[in-house]
Design a protein around this motif. Sequence first.
Motif, PDB file in Angstrom:
ATOM      1  N   LEU A   2       6.936  10.536  14.041  1.00 31.79           N
ATOM      2  CA  LEU A   2       6.704  11.782  13.332  1.00 31.79           C
ATOM      3  C   LEU A   2       8.035  12.371  12.890  1.00 31.79           C
ATOM      4  O   LEU A   2       8.932  12.594  13.703  1.00 31.79           O
ATOM      5  N   LYS A   3       8.167  12.607  11.589  1.00 35.66           N
ATOM      6  CA  LYS A   3       9.407  13.163  11.041  1.00 35.66           C
ATOM      7  C   LYS A   3       9.411  14.680  11.148  1.00 35.66           C
ATOM      8  O   LYS A   3       8.366  15.329  11.126  1.00 35.66           O
ATOM      9  N   ARG A   4      10.603  15.242  11.221  1.00 28.65           N
ATOM     10  CA  ARG A   4      10.747  16.690  11.398  1.00 28.65           C
ATOM     11  C   ARG A   4      10.930  17.398  10.058  1.00 28.65           C
ATOM     12  O   ARG A   4      11.502  16.854   9.112  1.00 28.65           O
ATOM     13  N   THR A   5      10.432  18.627  10.001  1.00 28.62           N
ATOM     14  CA  THR A   5      10.672  19.519   8.863  1.00 28.62           C
ATOM     15  C   THR A   5      11.668  20.576   9.310  1.00 28.62           C
ATOM     16  O   THR A   5      11.452  21.263  10.318  1.00 28.62           O
ATOM     17  N   VAL A   6      12.770  20.697   8.579  1.00 33.80           N
ATOM     18  CA  VAL A   6      13.833  21.643   8.933  1.00 33.80           C
ATOM     19  C   VAL A   6      13.948  22.693   7.829  1.00 33.80           C
ATOM     20  O   VAL A   6      14.010  22.351   6.643  1.00 33.80           O
ATOM     21  N   VAL A   7      13.958  23.955   8.228  1.00 31.32           N
ATOM     22  CA  VAL A   7      14.082  25.067   7.279  1.00 31.32           C
ATOM     23  C   VAL A   7      15.444  25.727   7.464  1.00 31.32           C
ATOM     24  O   VAL A   7      15.799  26.132   8.574  1.00 31.32           O
ATOM     25  N   ILE A   8      16.213  25.826   6.373  1.00 30.60           N
ATOM     26  CA  ILE A   8      17.506  26.528   6.391  1.00 30.60           C
ATOM     27  C   ILE A   8      17.253  27.912   5.806  1.00 30.60           C
ATOM     28  O   ILE A   8      17.158  28.090   4.591  1.00 30.60           O
ATOM     29  N   SER A   9      17.115  28.921   6.673  1.00 26.64           N
ATOM     30  CA  SER A   9      16.726  30.263   6.225  1.00 26.64           C
ATOM     31  C   SER A   9      17.880  31.260   6.194  1.00 26.64           C
ATOM     32  O   SER A   9      17.713  32.389   5.740  1.00 26.64           O
ATOM     33  N   SER A  10      19.051  30.873   6.675  1.00 28.19           N
ATOM     34  CA  SER A  10      20.219  31.753   6.631  1.00 28.19           C
ATOM     35  C   SER A  10      21.352  31.048   5.901  1.00 28.19           C
ATOM     36  O   SER A  10      21.367  29.810   5.809  1.00 28.19           O
ATOM     37  N   PRO A  11      22.318  31.797   5.347  1.00 30.24           N
ATOM     38  CA  PRO A  11      23.425  31.181   4.607  1.00 30.24           C
ATOM     39  C   PRO A  11      24.110  30.098   5.434  1.00 30.24           C
ATOM     40  O   PRO A  11      24.530  30.334   6.572  1.00 30.24           O
ATOM     41  N   SER A  12      24.191  28.895   4.871  1.00 33.80           N
ATOM     42  CA  SER A  12      24.714  27.757   5.632  1.00 33.80           C
ATOM     43  C   SER A  12      25.445  26.805   4.709  1.00 33.80           C
ATOM     44  O   SER A  12      25.266  26.821   3.493  1.00 33.80           O
ATOM     45  N   LYS A  13      26.245  25.952   5.312  1.00 29.48           N
ATOM     46  CA  LYS A  13      26.859  24.836   4.609  1.00 29.48           C
ATOM     47  C   LYS A  13      26.265  23.556   5.179  1.00 29.48           C
ATOM     48  O   LYS A  13      26.332  23.314   6.385  1.00 29.48           O
ATOM     49  N   LEU A  44      19.280  31.213  -0.552  1.00 30.24           N
ATOM     50  CA  LEU A  44      19.995  30.967  -1.801  1.00 30.24           C
ATOM     51  C   LEU A  44      21.502  30.912  -1.585  1.00 30.24           C
ATOM     52  O   LEU A  44      22.244  30.497  -2.477  1.00 30.24           O
ATOM     53  N   GLN A  45      21.955  31.330  -0.413  1.00 29.54           N
ATOM     54  CA  GLN A  45      23.390  31.287  -0.095  1.00 29.54           C
ATOM     55  C   GLN A  45      23.772  29.993   0.624  1.00 29.54           C
ATOM     56  O   GLN A  45      24.842  29.895   1.221  1.00 29.54           O
ATOM     57  N   THR A  46      22.918  28.993   0.551  1.00 35.46           N
ATOM     58  CA  THR A  46      23.205  27.705   1.170  1.00 35.46           C
ATOM     59  C   THR A  46      23.948  26.805   0.190  1.00 35.46           C
ATOM     60  O   THR A  46      23.595  26.729  -0.984  1.00 35.46           O
ATOM     61  N   THR A  47      24.968  26.122   0.659  1.00 28.36           N
ATOM     62  CA  THR A  47      25.660  25.110  -0.134  1.00 28.36           C
ATOM     63  C   THR A  47      25.438  23.754   0.526  1.00 28.36           C
ATOM     64  O   THR A  47      25.355  23.655   1.758  1.00 28.36           O
TER      65      THR A  47
END
Length: 239
Positions: A2-13, A44-47
């Motif tokens: 089973l593959k994981r779903t990852v959510v980037i919800s805060s500004p990140s690199k 939206l602040q993720t690079t």
Amino acid sequence: MLKRTVVISSPSKISISDRQLVAESDVKRSLPLEDLGVLILESLQTTITGVALSELANHNVAVITCDAAHLPSGLLLPLSAHSESTLRHRKQVDASQPLKKQLWKQCIQSKLGNQADRLQLDGHPAAARKLRKWASEVKSGDSDNVEARAAQHYWRHFIPDPSFRRGAEGYFPNGLLNYGYAIVRATMARAIVGTGLLPSLGLFHSNKYNAFCLADDLMEPYRPFVDRVVSDLVRRGSE
């Protein structure tokens, strides 16, 4: 696996290091690429680096971008995730119309069955029985459009508010439903590409502006599972 779903919800690199996806924000986290199935870039602040995008594609990870309202707006999939893609593409193109109609019938029957289970669990046994009866009556290609009749019946009992209208726009909980469906759609598109098929060649859906017609077809039976999650979220929020 089973593959994981990852959510980037805060500004990140987002970058790659030693075959790990690395997300740096207030803290630094990493995850093996082979464990990933879907990556959702909600902030939206993720690079993200070009190397990261390339490695995610190589590992058949679906990357979803979101807009200012935090709703999915884009999807990145690998160009080729299967060694027999060309052969399978040809077979997919050559699939007969009767076969596609039979497969669409199965999709609708499965969807109605899952909707019936959902209503049964929510305490609507009579409504669930009607859906199961309709599921048994679906013809090849759903020529009688049982799906549309069942949808009206289902939503009337699932959300008893008479003013509720299910759609891409509309008031709560449409936003939650749309978000969940978008994730299932992306996951299905990833699975289709990984199987060596073209997500644009559908069984029923055929809009020339839609690059994911087959994903829209095959995700139909899974919509009620999103409905369940949304229902639980709404119920917990009102407690």
